[in-house]
Design a protein around this motif. Structure first.
Motif, PDB file in Angstrom:
ATOM      1  N   GLU A  15      40.733  49.697  33.866  1.00  0.00           N
ATOM      2  CA  GLU A  15      39.770  50.332  32.958  1.00  0.00           C
ATOM      3  C   GLU A  15      38.516  50.775  33.711  1.00  0.00           C
ATOM      4  O   GLU A  15      38.011  51.887  33.510  1.00  0.00           O
ATOM      5  CB  GLU A  15      39.392  49.369  31.835  1.00  0.00           C
ATOM      6  N   LEU A  16      38.000  49.903  34.578  1.00  0.00           N
ATOM      7  CA  LEU A  16      36.793  50.246  35.328  1.00  0.00           C
ATOM      8  C   LEU A  16      37.002  51.473  36.198  1.00  0.00           C
ATOM      9  O   LEU A  16      36.165  52.376  36.238  1.00  0.00           O
ATOM     10  CB  LEU A  16      36.363  49.056  36.196  1.00  0.00           C
ATOM     11  N   ILE A  17      38.130  51.507  36.906  1.00  0.00           N
ATOM     12  CA  ILE A  17      38.398  52.629  37.806  1.00  0.00           C
ATOM     13  C   ILE A  17      38.492  53.930  37.020  1.00  0.00           C
ATOM     14  O   ILE A  17      37.948  54.968  37.420  1.00  0.00           O
ATOM     15  CB  ILE A  17      39.675  52.365  38.620  1.00  0.00           C
ATOM     16  N   ALA A  18      39.192  53.875  35.898  1.00  0.00           N
ATOM     17  CA  ALA A  18      39.309  55.079  35.070  1.00  0.00           C
ATOM     18  C   ALA A  18      37.939  55.544  34.585  1.00  0.00           C
ATOM     19  O   ALA A  18      37.622  56.749  34.600  1.00  0.00           O
ATOM     20  CB  ALA A  18      40.232  54.794  33.881  1.00  0.00           C
ATOM     21  N   ARG A  19      37.121  54.623  34.155  1.00  0.00           N
ATOM     22  CA  ARG A  19      35.792  54.985  33.674  1.00  0.00           C
ATOM     23  C   ARG A  19      34.903  55.509  34.805  1.00  0.00           C
ATOM     24  O   ARG A  19      34.142  56.462  34.632  1.00  0.00           O
ATOM     25  CB  ARG A  19      35.147  53.769  32.997  1.00  0.00           C
ATOM     26  N   LEU A  20      35.015  54.876  35.971  1.00  0.00           N
ATOM     27  CA  LEU A  20      34.216  55.335  37.116  1.00  0.00           C
ATOM     28  C   LEU A  20      34.619  56.746  37.527  1.00  0.00           C
ATOM     29  O   LEU A  20      33.770  57.592  37.816  1.00  0.00           O
ATOM     30  CB  LEU A  20      34.381  54.374  38.289  1.00  0.00           C
ATOM     31  N   LYS A  21      35.909  57.000  37.543  1.00  0.00           N
ATOM     32  CA  LYS A  21      36.385  58.326  37.957  1.00  0.00           C
ATOM     33  C   LYS A  21      36.016  59.400  36.944  1.00  0.00           C
ATOM     34  O   LYS A  21      35.918  60.577  37.296  1.00  0.00           O
ATOM     35  CB  LYS A  21      37.895  58.287  38.184  1.00  0.00           C
ATOM     36  N   GLY A  67      33.122  57.842  46.894  1.00  0.00           N
ATOM     37  CA  GLY A  67      34.502  57.581  47.283  1.00  0.00           C
ATOM     38  C   GLY A  67      35.442  57.166  46.177  1.00  0.00           C
ATOM     39  O   GLY A  67      36.647  57.037  46.419  1.00  0.00           O
ATOM     40  N   ILE A  68      34.935  56.976  44.968  1.00  0.00           N
ATOM     41  CA  ILE A  68      35.785  56.448  43.909  1.00  0.00           C
ATOM     42  C   ILE A  68      36.954  57.370  43.585  1.00  0.00           C
ATOM     43  O   ILE A  68      38.046  56.905  43.237  1.00  0.00           O
ATOM     44  CB  ILE A  68      34.942  56.156  42.632  1.00  0.00           C
ATOM     45  N   GLU A  69      36.761  58.676  43.717  1.00  0.00           N
ATOM     46  CA  GLU A  69      37.859  59.602  43.416  1.00  0.00           C
ATOM     47  C   GLU A  69      39.052  59.367  44.332  1.00  0.00           C
ATOM     48  O   GLU A  69      40.199  59.611  43.938  1.00  0.00           O
ATOM     49  CB  GLU A  69      37.376  61.042  43.539  1.00  0.00           C
ATOM     50  N   ASN A  70      38.792  58.906  45.548  1.00  0.00           N
ATOM     51  CA  ASN A  70      39.875  58.700  46.518  1.00  0.00           C
ATOM     52  C   ASN A  70      40.360  57.263  46.567  1.00  0.00           C
ATOM     53  O   ASN A  70      41.241  56.936  47.367  1.00  0.00           O
ATOM     54  CB  ASN A  70      39.404  59.107  47.920  1.00  0.00           C
ATOM     55  N   PHE A  71      39.807  56.406  45.729  1.00  0.00           N
ATOM     56  CA  PHE A  71      40.236  55.015  45.714  1.00  0.00           C
ATOM     57  C   PHE A  71      41.627  54.921  45.106  1.00  0.00           C
ATOM     58  O   PHE A  71      41.859  55.350  43.983  1.00  0.00           O
ATOM     59  CB  PHE A  71      39.243  54.159  44.920  1.00  0.00           C
ATOM     60  N   GLU A  72      42.570  54.333  45.862  1.00  0.00           N
ATOM     61  CA  GLU A  72      43.971  54.303  45.439  1.00  0.00           C
ATOM     62  C   GLU A  72      44.402  52.956  44.893  1.00  0.00           C
ATOM     63  O   GLU A  72      45.568  52.781  44.526  1.00  0.00           O
ATOM     64  CB  GLU A  72      44.866  54.689  46.629  1.00  0.00           C
ATOM     65  N   ARG A  74      44.735  50.031  46.435  1.00  0.00           N
ATOM     66  CA  ARG A  74      45.540  49.166  47.316  1.00  0.00           C
ATOM     67  C   ARG A  74      44.951  47.768  47.434  1.00  0.00           C
ATOM     68  O   ARG A  74      45.632  46.840  47.863  1.00  0.00           O
ATOM     69  CB  ARG A  74      45.661  49.818  48.694  1.00  0.00           C
ATOM     70  N   SER A  75      43.688  47.621  47.105  1.00  0.00           N
ATOM     71  CA  SER A  75      43.042  46.313  47.000  1.00  0.00           C
ATOM     72  C   SER A  75      42.335  46.279  45.655  1.00  0.00           C
ATOM     73  O   SER A  75      42.281  47.280  44.939  1.00  0.00           O
ATOM     74  CB  SER A  75      42.037  46.106  48.141  1.00  0.00           C
ATOM     75  N   SER A  76      41.783  45.130  45.307  1.00  0.00           N
ATOM     76  CA  SER A  76      41.009  45.076  44.075  1.00  0.00           C
ATOM     77  C   SER A  76      39.752  45.923  44.231  1.00  0.00           C
ATOM     78  O   SER A  76      39.285  46.173  45.351  1.00  0.00           O
ATOM     79  CB  SER A  76      40.622  43.636  43.746  1.00  0.00           C
ATOM     80  N   LEU A  77      39.201  46.344  43.115  1.00  0.00           N
ATOM     81  CA  LEU A  77      37.976  47.139  43.159  1.00  0.00           C
ATOM     82  C   LEU A  77      36.854  46.357  43.838  1.00  0.00           C
ATOM     83  O   LEU A  77      36.090  46.905  44.644  1.00  0.00           O
ATOM     84  CB  LEU A  77      37.566  47.525  41.730  1.00  0.00           C
ATOM     85  N   LYS A  78      36.762  45.079  43.532  1.00  0.00           N
ATOM     86  CA  LYS A  78      35.709  44.254  44.112  1.00  0.00           C
ATOM     87  C   LYS A  78      35.851  44.154  45.627  1.00  0.00           C
ATOM     88  O   LYS A  78      34.867  44.278  46.368  1.00  0.00           O
ATOM     89  CB  LYS A  78      35.737  42.859  43.493  1.00  0.00           C
ATOM     90  N   THR A  79      37.071  43.921  46.094  1.00  0.00           N
ATOM     91  CA  THR A  79      37.300  43.840  47.539  1.00  0.00           C
ATOM     92  C   THR A  79      36.919  45.154  48.215  1.00  0.00           C
ATOM     93  O   THR A  79      36.302  45.165  49.280  1.00  0.00           O
ATOM     94  CB  THR A  79      38.775  43.506  47.827  1.00  0.00           C
ATOM     95  N   TRP A  80      37.273  46.265  47.600  1.00  0.00           N
ATOM     96  CA  TRP A  80      36.947  47.578  48.167  1.00  0.00           C
ATOM     97  C   TRP A  80      35.440  47.768  48.275  1.00  0.00           C
ATOM     98  O   TRP A  80      34.928  48.191  49.319  1.00  0.00           O
ATOM     99  CB  TRP A  80      37.556  48.667  47.283  1.00  0.00           C
ATOM    100  N   VAL A  81      34.709  47.416  47.221  1.00  0.00           N
ATOM    101  CA  VAL A  81      33.253  47.588  47.234  1.00  0.00           C
ATOM    102  C   VAL A  81      32.623  46.693  48.299  1.00  0.00           C
ATOM    103  O   VAL A  81      31.771  47.132  49.078  1.00  0.00           O
ATOM    104  CB  VAL A  81      32.657  47.278  45.845  1.00  0.00           C
ATOM    105  N   PHE A  82      33.058  45.451  48.356  1.00  0.00           N
ATOM    106  CA  PHE A  82      32.476  44.527  49.337  1.00  0.00           C
ATOM    107  C   PHE A  82      32.830  44.934  50.760  1.00  0.00           C
ATOM    108  O   PHE A  82      32.035  44.752  51.679  1.00  0.00           O
ATOM    109  CB  PHE A  82      32.930  43.098  49.054  1.00  0.00           C
TER     110      PHE A  82
END
Length: 226
Positions: A15-21, A67-72, A74-82
């Motif tokens: 849900e977060l990724i969809a909303r962010l994108k 970069g959120i548009e290119n986030f695929e 492959r890891s959790s959103l939190k791991t990616w941000v950190f």
């Protein structure tokens, strides 16, 4: 800490990724509120000033926006941000001449005994490897968890750790990340993470043991004279 009525849990990653994108600003606000403090504490482990740490957090959120548009996923959103912050922090620490080669396990702070060998019985003792004297019982968490002087002692012990140990302990025991998340954020192996965490915990424990040990009595013949 231990209080009820805190911030509500975040929505799912999907849900977060969809909303962010989709450009949903309220989703960004949720993440800013939930993770900015954690990111700041982690950044402060890498760099030498609070100003640099705040800049790193700001740069991280800008990178998330870009970069959120290119986030695929492959890891959790939190791991990616950190991980964005960690990579930026490594570059910043290089500029400040404080870079640390995370890929190396066998560094000086990672070798040698974790606890002073003199604390244990020798090989000729009937109970080899056992403690000579068990550590003194600490106050219960209910008695001391909120004492300001104890928190200050732990914070001071953290700052004296080697940088890699400080970062791993902060992520695991202060921020509550799992070992898998820490390995992914820092791009280190599980054995490396375990070594760093074990040594960091042992160092902080030793600091607290010293703090809680009663001072020698004035008439103690073994007390060190002033």
């Amino acid at each position: 800490m231990g209080l009820t009525g805190g911030a509500p849990p975040l929505p799912s990653d999907a849900e977060l990724i969809a909303r962010l994108k989709s450009g949903d600003e309220s989703a960004y606000a949720l993440l800013l509120d939930a993770w900015s403090g954690k990111l700041l504490r982690l950044a402060r482990c890498f760099v030498s000033t609070n100003e640099s740490a705040h800049e790193l957090v700001q740069d991280t959120w800008l990178a998330v926006l870009r970069g959120i548009e290119n986030f695929e996923g492959r890891s959790s959103l939190k791991t990616w941000v950190f991980r964005i912050l960690v990579n930026a922090a490594k570059r910043r620490s290089t500029q400040e001449r404080r870079t640390v080669p995370w890929s190396s396990v066998a560094r000086a702070e990672d070798t040698g005994p974790t606890v002073d060998p003199s604390c244990f019985r020798g090989p000729t003792d009937p109970y080899p490897g056992d403690w000579w004297a068990y550590p003194a019982t600490w106050p219960t968490p209910e008695q001391e968890a909120m004492a300001a002087e104890i928190r200050n002692e732990v914070a001071s012990a953290l700052t004296e750790l080697p940088e890699r140990q400080q970062i791993v302990l902060t992520l695991r025991d202060v921020e509550g990340h799992s070992s898998e998340e820490v390995c992914a954020m820092l791009e280190i192996s599980a054995p490396n993470q375990r070594v760093l965490l074990h040594r960091a915990r042992a160092a902080v424990r030793k600091r607290l043991e010293d703090y809680f040990s009663p001072a020698p009595a004035a008439d103690d013949p073994d007390a060190v004279a002033p």
